[in-house]
Write an enzyme that holds these catalytic residues in place. Structure first.
Site, PDB file in Angstrom:
ATOM      1  N   CYS A 191       0.832  -1.193   0.000  1.00 40.35           N
ATOM      2  CA  CYS A 191       0.000   0.000   0.000  1.00 40.35           C
ATOM      3  C   CYS A 191       0.872   1.250   0.000  1.00 40.35           C
ATOM      4  O   CYS A 191       1.982   1.252   0.541  1.00 40.35           O
ATOM      5  CB  CYS A 191      -0.912  -0.007   1.224  1.00 40.35           C
ATOM      6  SG  CYS A 191      -2.042   1.398   1.316  1.00 40.35           S
ATOM      7  N   ASP A 234       0.417   3.767   1.747  1.00 40.20           N
ATOM      8  CA  ASP A 234       0.380   4.353   3.089  1.00 40.20           C
ATOM      9  C   ASP A 234       1.798   4.612   3.606  1.00 40.20           C
ATOM     10  O   ASP A 234       2.653   3.718   3.576  1.00 40.20           O
ATOM     11  CB  ASP A 234      -0.361   3.403   4.038  1.00 40.20           C
ATOM     12  CG  ASP A 234      -0.742   4.062   5.351  1.00 40.20           C
ATOM     13  OD1 ASP A 234       0.176   4.504   6.070  1.00 40.20           O
ATOM     14  OD2 ASP A 234      -1.934   4.129   5.681  1.00 40.20           O
ATOM     15  N   ARG A 289       2.964   4.773   6.409  1.00 41.66           N
ATOM     16  CA  ARG A 289       3.334   4.051   7.619  1.00 41.66           C
ATOM     17  C   ARG A 289       3.763   2.611   7.362  1.00 41.66           C
ATOM     18  O   ARG A 289       4.063   1.872   8.314  1.00 41.66           O
ATOM     19  CB  ARG A 289       2.148   4.060   8.597  1.00 41.66           C
ATOM     20  CG  ARG A 289       1.680   5.442   9.007  1.00 41.66           C
ATOM     21  CD  ARG A 289       0.332   5.389   9.692  1.00 41.66           C
ATOM     22  NE  ARG A 289      -0.716   4.949   8.770  1.00 41.66           N
ATOM     23  CZ  ARG A 289      -1.985   4.742   9.121  1.00 41.66           C
ATOM     24  NH1 ARG A 289      -2.345   4.926  10.379  1.00 41.66           N
ATOM     25  NH2 ARG A 289      -2.875   4.346   8.215  1.00 41.66           N
ATOM     26  N   HIS A 309      -2.376  -3.999   5.019  1.00 42.33           N
ATOM     27  CA  HIS A 309      -2.188  -3.600   6.418  1.00 42.33           C
ATOM     28  C   HIS A 309      -3.521  -3.280   7.057  1.00 42.33           C
ATOM     29  O   HIS A 309      -4.413  -2.697   6.428  1.00 42.33           O
ATOM     30  CB  HIS A 309      -1.231  -2.405   6.527  1.00 42.33           C
ATOM     31  CG  HIS A 309      -1.765  -1.121   5.980  1.00 42.33           C
ATOM     32  ND1 HIS A 309      -2.381  -0.178   6.765  1.00 42.33           N
ATOM     33  CD2 HIS A 309      -1.799  -0.627   4.712  1.00 42.33           C
ATOM     34  CE1 HIS A 309      -2.747   0.849   6.011  1.00 42.33           C
ATOM     35  NE2 HIS A 309      -2.417   0.603   4.760  1.00 42.33           N
ATOM     36  N   CYS A 323      -6.243  -0.005   6.806  1.00 45.07           N
ATOM     37  CA  CYS A 323      -6.038   0.576   5.478  1.00 45.07           C
ATOM     38  C   CYS A 323      -7.214   1.486   5.095  1.00 45.07           C
ATOM     39  O   CYS A 323      -8.376   1.058   5.062  1.00 45.07           O
ATOM     40  CB  CYS A 323      -5.897  -0.539   4.449  1.00 45.07           C
ATOM     41  SG  CYS A 323      -5.678   0.034   2.756  1.00 45.07           S
TER      42      CYS A 323
END
Length: 219
Positions: free
Chosen positions: A51, A53, A55, A107, A110
């Site tokens: 992803c 993202d 993080r 994750h 998400c």
């Protein structure tokens, strides 16, 4: 005793460039020949489909170094057969870099998967999220039986990664590699933002026998 507060660094444009210099200095102190070796070429054994993202950085959460993992990222780690960007990355990593593992890693928490669970319009991304809604449709009997919304959310995250890994194996790129005797495994993982731990969803596929008949290609 008060819990320690984690302070967020104030990120600035100039700070990024300064941070790069600090990183270079640290890497050279650790390994003076690091950049000589890095610039000589890459031979990563892993392709990571994850992803976007911020993080979920592949190298940091697997404790690996630059050059160890070839990375493709998009919103909600979606794998679809019409995405030429992803297919180009997959083709290059398998046929040129000769990676031995392809990992689709989702994750928990998400945002893309959460948005796909609802009906609220977000924007152009709604068209992308339709791929996750297709995952929901395929597994609707299971998901509709989960009454706890957090558990349903987590399970859709897992199923999205599993379906993504299956879509990787359904490509002619992967099937041709197996037909040519190339060592290649495809896996589905999920990472927890709360614990930092990666969960292996245990759906690894290592050969054409794991591909449904409808998706097997003539070689």
């Amino acid at each position: 005793m008060c819990a320690k507060t984690i302070e967020t660094k104030d990120i600035t444009y100039a700070g990024l460039l300064e941070g790069n210099k600090d990183w270079v200095k640290d890497m050279i102190q650790t390994d003076p020949a690091f950049f000589d070796k890095l610039s000589a070429g890459q031979a990563p054994p892993v392709l990571w489909i994850g992803c976007s993202d911020s993080r979920v950085p592949a190298n940091q959460i697997t404790n690996t170094r630059p050059g160890d993992i070839f990375v493709h990222r998009n919103i909600a780690n979606v794998v679809v057969h019409t995405d030429m960007n992803l297919l180009s990355v997959l083709d290059y990593s398998i046929n040129v870099l000769k990676v031995k593992h392809v990992i689709v890693c989702g994750h928990y928490g998400c945002g893309g998967v959460k948005a796909a669970l609802g009906n609220k319009q977000v924007g152009i991304i709604d068209n992308w999220l339709r791929n996750i809604r297709d995952v929901y449709r395929v597994h609707e009997s299971e998901l509709s039986g989960i009454t706890d919304e957090t558990q349903k959310f987590d399970r859709l995250v897992e199923l999205n990664a599993i379906e993504g890994a299956a879509n990787v194996t359904n490509t002619s790129i992967v099937q041709n590699a197996w037909a040519n005797g190339q060592e290649l495994s495809v896996h589905a993982w999920v990472y927890s933002l709360k614990t930092g731990i990666i969960k292996d969803l245990e759906v690894t596929c290592t050969g054409i026998e794991g591909v449904p008949a409808a998706f097997k290609v003539s070689l």
